[in-house]
Design a protein around this motif. Structure first.
Motif, short mmCIF file in Angstrom:
data_model
loop_
_atom_site.label_atom_id
_atom_site.label_comp_id
_atom_site.label_asym_id
_atom_site.label_seq_id
_atom_site.Cartn_x
_atom_site.Cartn_y
_atom_site.Cartn_z
N TYR A 42 2.16 10.46 -0.08
CA TYR A 42 1.34 9.40 0.52
C TYR A 42 1.15 9.57 2.04
O TYR A 42 0.71 8.64 2.72
N GLY A 128 0.49 -2.64 -3.16
CA GLY A 128 -0.10 -3.69 -3.99
C GLY A 128 0.88 -4.51 -4.80
O GLY A 128 0.44 -5.36 -5.59
N TYR A 304 -7.86 3.29 2.93
CA TYR A 304 -6.59 3.03 3.64
C TYR A 304 -6.88 2.76 5.13
O TYR A 304 -6.25 1.89 5.74
C1 BEZ Z 1 1.45 1.19 -4.08
O1 BEZ Z 1 2.53 1.76 -4.20
O2 BEZ Z 1 1.35 -0.05 -4.13
C2 BEZ Z 1 0.20 1.99 -3.86
C3 BEZ Z 1 0.30 3.26 -3.37
C4 BEZ Z 1 -0.86 3.99 -3.16
C5 BEZ Z 1 -2.10 3.43 -3.43
C6 BEZ Z 1 -2.18 2.16 -3.94
C7 BEZ Z 1 -1.02 1.43 -4.16
#
Ligand code: BEZ
Length: 389
Positions: A42, A128, A304
């Motif tokens: 990420y 989220g 993002y």
């Molecule tokens: C999450 O872990 O909530 C997430 C990570 C990447 C994109 C969307 C949600």
């Protein structure tokens, strides 16, 4: 009682007795702690969020609500087991006023627990986890992104409208994936479909082969996937390489193809997703944002970046309403709840649980863009199950 950390308050007594230039200079600094992933699958998401946040601050002349911003940063590595220590580095060591983070739902849940205990304002620019604006909701916890349920649900609406009857899901087995699948299943089954099998692998594993073989054997009408960042790039390429792209349509929460298209290339073409942002929103607001972002960072923004930009906007809007007085927390949160932000995504308002109420678009990958082909669900609010504010 949490101690006020603003230099403004520390200087107040001194300034009452003398015009003290050094104090006056640092008087309006607000400490913002960015807890984001800067390494791992990420990492690109964390960087885009920081870029977006900083872009809005620089558009306001380096200030939010009259305060100069001082940044503190921690790389959370998307690692829930280190999350409490990491957030405490910002709260206890750096004494930040505001926490901004993070991407990974598991890490964000740990952040929220500490934010609740300490009363620190937390603005979540991505993660989220449904619980953040559900059972864990609090007056000092805000989100400028989405709940995992939202894009999952919107994608389920589209899949049912397309007439698919039998679906399989595939995702990482942690909150973001499992909650997105739940949202998809809720809408898809309400629309007459059936999710026949849920496949998971541990985050951030990208060994998809055995699961793709299972999909090929089961032959569903459609596959719903939640992956993001580097994992999404690998999954979409592997799905194509396994010969599935043309035979079993792949759909997903829009993270599957956001910020990833250059790397995914031909393997992503035609994929339909749902998300609260798309590249071709033709409004002056979005065009100006995209142009400025491209000039500043020499790359195009993604969802993002928008969420980071809006985290700064939300803070600015609240602080402006209280004339920069960060100690007036109740008034600040009231103002944040009342605001409607002119986001690059469109108008952004907040639910009573502090989660965005927003349109979820239908997007199709064309070239290097997620192009809007319609609106899956307008003004979709998270149900905020379990939130008692
Ligand atoms: C999450 O872990 O909530 C997430 C990570 C990447 C994109 C969307 C949600």
């Amino acid at each position: 009682m949490k101690k006020p950390r603003l230099a403004l308050l520390a200087c107040a007594a001194v300034m009452a007795v003398a015009a003290f230039p050094a104090c006056a200079q640092s008087a309006s600094k607000l400490k913002v702690g960015l807890m984001l992933p800067y390494t791992g699958t990420y990492a690109s998401l964390g960087n885009a969020i920081e870029n977006g946040f900083r872009l809005y601050v620089s558009e306001q002349g380096g200030k939010l609500g009259g305060h100069e911003i001082e940044f503190y940063k921690v790389d959370d590595e998307s690692e829930p087991s280190k999350a409490t220590d990491n957030v405490n580095k910002l709260i206890k060591r750096d004494q930040v006023d505001v926490l901004v983070g993070t991407v990974h739902s598991g890490v964000a849940l740990a952040m929220a627990k500490v934010a609740k205990e300490t009363g620190t304002l937390l603005i979540v620019p991505n993660a989220g986890a449904d619980a953040l604006t559900g059972p864990l909701c609090a007056k000092n916890i805000w989100r400028t992104s989405f709940s995992n349920w939202q894009p999952g649900y919107a994608t389920g609406v589209i899949a049912a409208q397309k007439g698919y009857k039998k679906a399989m899901s595939i995702t990482w087995g942690y909150a973001a994936g499992t909650e997105a699948v739940k949202g998809f299943t809720e809408a898809f089954e309400k629309g007459g479909g059936k999710v026949v099998k849920d496949l998971t692998l541990p985050f951030p594993n990208v060994e998809f082969q055995a699961l793709l073989t299972e999909i090929a054997a089961q032959k569903p009408d459609v596959v719903f996937a939640f992956f993001a960042g580097g994992g999404a790039v690998k999954f979409v390429k592997d799905y194509d390489a396994a010969g599935l792209r043309k035979s079993i349509p792949l759909m997903g929460s829009g993270f599957l193809t956001d910020g990833t298209l250059e790397a995914q290339g031909a393997s992503a073409q035609g994929i339909v997703t749902s998300l609260h942002y798309a590249d071709n929103i033709e409004t002056p607001r979005n065009t100006a944002f995209r142009n400025k972002y491209a000039v500043t960072y020499k790359t195009m923004p993604d969802v993002y970046a928008v969420q980071g930009y809006d985290a700064a906007q939300l803070l600015h809007s609240g602080l402006t309403a209280v004339k920069g007085d960060f100690s007036k927390k109740d008034e600040l949160y009231y103002a944040m709840g009342k605001t409607t932000i002119a986001s690059p995504r469109g108008k952004l308002a907040f639910s009573a649980a502090h989660n965005p109420i927003q349109d979820f678009y239908i997007r199709e990958v064309k070239g290097n863009y997620n192009v809007i082909t319609g609106v899956a669900v307008p003004a979709l609010a998270d149900p905020a199950r379990g939130c008692k504010m």
